[in-house]
Design a protein around this motif. Structure first.
Motif, PDB file in Angstrom:
ATOM      1  N   ILE A  60      18.038 -35.080 -48.644  1.00 52.91           N
ATOM      2  CA  ILE A  60      18.266 -33.841 -47.885  1.00 52.91           C
ATOM      3  C   ILE A  60      16.984 -33.420 -47.173  1.00 52.91           C
ATOM      4  N   ARG A  61      15.851 -33.468 -47.868  1.00 51.24           N
ATOM      5  CA  ARG A  61      14.576 -33.060 -47.266  1.00 51.24           C
ATOM      6  C   ARG A  61      14.200 -33.909 -46.059  1.00 51.24           C
ATOM      7  N   ARG A  62      14.407 -35.215 -46.145  1.00 52.39           N
ATOM      8  CA  ARG A  62      13.995 -36.072 -45.035  1.00 52.39           C
ATOM      9  C   ARG A  62      14.999 -36.061 -43.872  1.00 52.39           C
ATOM     10  N   THR A  63      16.210 -35.554 -44.108  1.00 48.90           N
ATOM     11  CA  THR A  63      17.257 -35.571 -43.087  1.00 48.90           C
ATOM     12  C   THR A  63      17.413 -34.234 -42.375  1.00 48.90           C
ATOM     13  N   CYS A  64      17.246 -33.137 -43.070  1.00 49.11           N
ATOM     14  CA  CYS A  64      17.525 -31.803 -42.520  1.00 49.11           C
ATOM     15  C   CYS A  64      16.228 -31.055 -42.279  1.00 49.11           C
ATOM     16  N   ARG A  65      15.816 -31.011 -41.038  1.00 54.48           N
ATOM     17  CA  ARG A  65      14.573 -30.342 -40.653  1.00 54.48           C
ATOM     18  C   ARG A  65      14.862 -29.010 -39.972  1.00 54.48           C
ATOM     19  N   ARG A  66      13.964 -28.057 -40.178  1.00 52.71           N
ATOM     20  CA  ARG A  66      14.079 -26.774 -39.488  1.00 52.71           C
ATOM     21  C   ARG A  66      13.550 -26.943 -38.072  1.00 52.71           C
ATOM     22  N   ARG A  67      14.144 -26.214 -37.138  1.00 52.08           N
ATOM     23  CA  ARG A  67      13.717 -26.247 -35.744  1.00 52.08           C
ATOM     24  C   ARG A  67      14.006 -24.888 -35.119  1.00 52.08           C
ATOM     25  N   LYS A  68      13.367 -24.627 -33.993  1.00 56.20           N
ATOM     26  CA  LYS A  68      13.567 -23.349 -33.305  1.00 56.20           C
ATOM     27  C   LYS A  68      14.536 -23.547 -32.153  1.00 56.20           C
ATOM     28  N   GLU A  69      15.326 -22.510 -31.908  1.00 56.16           N
ATOM     29  CA  GLU A  69      16.305 -22.550 -30.826  1.00 56.16           C
ATOM     30  C   GLU A  69      16.438 -21.154 -30.235  1.00 56.16           C
ATOM     31  N   VAL A  70      16.641 -21.091 -28.928  1.00 50.99           N
ATOM     32  CA  VAL A  70      16.857 -19.811 -28.263  1.00 50.99           C
ATOM     33  C   VAL A  70      18.354 -19.501 -28.339  1.00 50.99           C
ATOM     34  N   VAL A  71      18.663 -18.297 -28.753  1.00 52.26           N
ATOM     35  CA  VAL A  71      20.046 -17.873 -28.941  1.00 52.26           C
ATOM     36  C   VAL A  71      20.386 -16.807 -27.913  1.00 52.26           C
ATOM     37  N   VAL A  72      21.539 -16.956 -27.303  1.00 47.55           N
ATOM     38  CA  VAL A  72      22.048 -15.953 -26.377  1.00 47.55           C
ATOM     39  C   VAL A  72      22.840 -14.947 -27.210  1.00 47.55           C
ATOM     40  N   PRO A  73      22.506 -13.670 -27.125  1.00 46.34           N
ATOM     41  CA  PRO A  73      23.180 -12.688 -27.990  1.00 46.34           C
ATOM     42  C   PRO A  73      24.645 -12.487 -27.614  1.00 46.34           C
ATOM     43  N   TYR A  74      25.403 -12.034 -28.587  1.00 50.93           N
ATOM     44  CA  TYR A  74      26.790 -11.660 -28.366  1.00 50.93           C
ATOM     45  C   TYR A  74      26.829 -10.306 -27.676  1.00 50.93           C
ATOM     46  N   ALA A  75      27.942 -10.000 -27.074  1.00 48.74           N
ATOM     47  CA  ALA A  75      28.154  -8.662 -26.518  1.00 48.74           C
ATOM     48  C   ALA A  75      28.081  -7.656 -27.659  1.00 48.74           C
ATOM     49  N   PRO A  76      27.879  -6.400 -27.345  1.00 48.82           N
ATOM     50  CA  PRO A  76      27.798  -5.405 -28.427  1.00 48.82           C
ATOM     51  C   PRO A  76      28.964  -5.542 -29.400  1.00 48.82           C
ATOM     52  N   ALA A  77      28.622  -5.553 -30.641  1.00 47.48           N
ATOM     53  CA  ALA A  77      29.619  -5.782 -31.687  1.00 47.48           C
ATOM     54  C   ALA A  77      30.475  -4.545 -31.907  1.00 47.48           C
ATOM     55  N   MET A  78      31.738  -4.780 -32.089  1.00 49.02           N
ATOM     56  CA  MET A  78      32.648  -3.687 -32.384  1.00 49.02           C
ATOM     57  C   MET A  78      32.764  -3.470 -33.893  1.00 49.02           C
ATOM     58  N   GLU A  79      32.257  -4.442 -34.656  1.00 47.39           N
ATOM     59  CA  GLU A  79      32.344  -4.345 -36.099  1.00 47.39           C
ATOM     60  C   GLU A  79      31.149  -3.566 -36.627  1.00 47.39           C
ATOM     61  N   PRO A  80      31.358  -2.651 -37.557  1.00 52.96           N
ATOM     62  CA  PRO A  80      30.242  -1.873 -38.097  1.00 52.96           C
ATOM     63  C   PRO A  80      29.260  -2.776 -38.835  1.00 52.96           C
ATOM     64  N   GLY A  81      27.986  -2.479 -38.677  1.00 48.89           N
ATOM     65  CA  GLY A  81      26.965  -3.196 -39.430  1.00 48.89           C
ATOM     66  C   GLY A  81      26.411  -4.424 -38.737  1.00 48.89           C
ATOM     67  N   LEU A  82      26.995  -4.884 -37.639  1.00 48.24           N
ATOM     68  CA  LEU A  82      26.480  -6.054 -36.943  1.00 48.24           C
ATOM     69  C   LEU A  82      25.363  -5.649 -36.004  1.00 48.24           C
ATOM     70  N   LEU A  83      24.332  -6.461 -35.964  1.00 53.14           N
ATOM     71  CA  LEU A  83      23.169  -6.191 -35.130  1.00 53.14           C
ATOM     72  C   LEU A  83      23.386  -6.767 -33.743  1.00 53.14           C
ATOM     73  N   TRP A  84      23.064  -6.005 -32.723  1.00 51.95           N
ATOM     74  CA  TRP A  84      23.175  -6.506 -31.353  1.00 51.95           C
ATOM     75  C   TRP A  84      21.797  -6.540 -30.732  1.00 51.95           C
ATOM     76  N   MET A  85      21.433  -7.701 -30.197  1.00 47.66           N
ATOM     77  CA  MET A  85      20.153  -7.872 -29.518  1.00 47.66           C
ATOM     78  C   MET A  85      20.446  -7.972 -28.024  1.00 47.66           C
ATOM     79  N   PRO A  86      19.832  -7.152 -27.178  1.00 43.68           N
ATOM     80  CA  PRO A  86      20.142  -7.151 -25.753  1.00 43.68           C
ATOM     81  C   PRO A  86      19.544  -8.333 -24.983  1.00 43.68           C
ATOM     82  N   GLU A  87      18.618  -9.080 -25.576  1.00 40.72           N
ATOM     83  CA  GLU A  87      17.966 -10.191 -24.886  1.00 40.72           C
ATOM     84  C   GLU A  87      18.072 -11.455 -25.725  1.00 40.72           C
ATOM     85  N   ASN A  88      17.878 -12.610 -25.049  1.00 40.23           N
ATOM     86  CA  ASN A  88      17.816 -13.871 -25.788  1.00 40.23           C
ATOM     87  C   ASN A  88      16.688 -13.781 -26.812  1.00 40.23           C
TER      88      ASN A  88
END
Length: 112
Positions: A60-88
């Motif tokens: 598992i250690r040699r196969t699954c590496r952590r990496r960084k990725e840019v995420v496009v945020p979702y539209a404002p969440a209608m569900e309570p408690g979800l975090l909305w980020m206005p920018e990538n």
């Protein structure tokens, strides 16, 4: 005996399953999804003797590496408690979350 549960990114799952099978381990693959990024991931179940846990973790250690990725945020969440980020934003993905559980009993039904 132990049950190793590895939760990995879908992108890493095929290679990890292949590596585990090449090492002689049986694997059960279950599709799942993460809550924070709502991304597909995979939960792998591997039943092993106690002495083989470190070998599985090594694969598992040699196969699954952590990496960084840019995420496009979702539209404002209608569900309570979800975090909305206005920018990538950049997040770390990959790697694995692994649980090692004791198995009291293993029974293979249908084996004669």
């Amino acid at each position: 005996m132990k049950l190793v549960i590895a939760i990995v990114q879908s992108d890493d799952a095929d290679r990890l399953v292949s590596e585990l099978v090449d090492e002689g381990f049986g694997v059960t693959r279950i599709a799942s999804s993460g809550a924070l990024l709502r991304r597909e991931n995979v939960s792998l179940l591997v039943g092993v003797d106690d002495r083989d846990v470190l070998r599985v973790l090594s694969v598992i250690r040699r196969t699954c590496r952590r990496r960084k990725e840019v995420v496009v945020p979702y539209a404002p969440a209608m569900e309570p408690g979800l975090l909305w980020m206005p920018e990538n934003f950049e997040v770390e993905i990959g790697g694995a979350t692994v649980f090692v559980l004791p198995v009291e009993r293993l029974e293979r039904i249908g084996d004669d």
